[in-house]
Scaffold this motif. Structure first.
Motif, PDB file in Angstrom:
ATOM      1  N   VAL A  52       0.844  -1.197   0.000  1.00  0.00           N
ATOM      2  CA  VAL A  52       0.000   0.000   0.000  1.00  0.00           C
ATOM      3  C   VAL A  52       0.879   1.248   0.000  1.00  0.00           C
ATOM      4  N   ASP A  53       0.586   2.173  -0.910  1.00  0.00           N
ATOM      5  CA  ASP A  53       1.296   3.449  -0.981  1.00  0.00           C
ATOM      6  C   ASP A  53       0.629   4.413   0.006  1.00  0.00           C
ATOM      7  N   LEU A  54       1.172   4.461   1.220  1.00  0.00           N
ATOM      8  CA  LEU A  54       0.564   5.276   2.271  1.00  0.00           C
ATOM      9  C   LEU A  54       0.582   6.762   1.942  1.00  0.00           C
ATOM     10  N   ASP A  55       1.631   7.229   1.254  1.00  0.00           N
ATOM     11  CA  ASP A  55       1.667   8.640   0.872  1.00  0.00           C
ATOM     12  C   ASP A  55       0.501   8.980  -0.048  1.00  0.00           C
ATOM     13  N   ALA A  56       0.214   8.102  -1.000  1.00  0.00           N
ATOM     14  CA  ALA A  56      -0.912   8.332  -1.913  1.00  0.00           C
ATOM     15  C   ALA A  56      -2.226   8.300  -1.153  1.00  0.00           C
ATOM     16  N   LYS A  57      -2.362   7.391  -0.205  1.00  0.00           N
ATOM     17  CA  LYS A  57      -3.586   7.314   0.591  1.00  0.00           C
ATOM     18  C   LYS A  57      -3.750   8.560   1.452  1.00  0.00           C
ATOM     19  N   LEU A  58      -2.648   9.086   1.982  1.00  0.00           N
ATOM     20  CA  LEU A  58      -2.707  10.294   2.795  1.00  0.00           C
ATOM     21  C   LEU A  58      -3.120  11.494   1.948  1.00  0.00           C
ATOM     22  N   VAL A  59      -2.577  11.597   0.742  1.00  0.00           N
ATOM     23  CA  VAL A  59      -2.963  12.679  -0.161  1.00  0.00           C
ATOM     24  C   VAL A  59      -4.443  12.565  -0.508  1.00  0.00           C
TER      25      VAL A  59
END
Length: 101
Positions: free
Chosen positions: A82-89
């Motif tokens: 999971v790309d957490l940075d993308a989810k945070l954005v």
């Protein structure tokens, strides 16, 4: 989204029944607003009901956002794919839309 894709969609809305109940209540509020406008109800009374419906929708949105954060960020933190940075954005963008509404 096809029925098959929908069946495979993540089920992360924790209080789905409660959310659906709220949305049905809001639907009733909106129908009530239509009747108020149709019957030329005093504008301030209509505005009061619009405010109540808006607050109710905001509560639904916040509940969905909380469930999304719990599912996508908390659960995603344990999944290296999971790309957490993308989810945070994605979450930050949704929060921004809610704040502008």
């Amino acid at each position: 989204m096809t029925e098959e894709q929908h069946a495979d969609a993540p089920r992360y809305i924790l209080n789905k029944d409660a959310q659906l109940h709220r949305l049905r209540r809001i639907e009733g509020q909106i129908r009530g607003l239509q009747r108020m406008v149709d019957s030329d109800t005093y504008c301030i009374d209509i505005l009061t009901q619009v405010t109540a419906a808006t607050k109710a929708l905001e509560a639904v949105a916040l509940g969905l956002l909380q469930d999304h954060l719990r599912h996508c960020l908390t659960d995603g933190a344990s999944d290296p794919s999971v790309d957490l940075d993308a989810k945070l954005v994605e979450a930050s963008t949704a929060i921004g839309r809610l704040m502008r509404a």
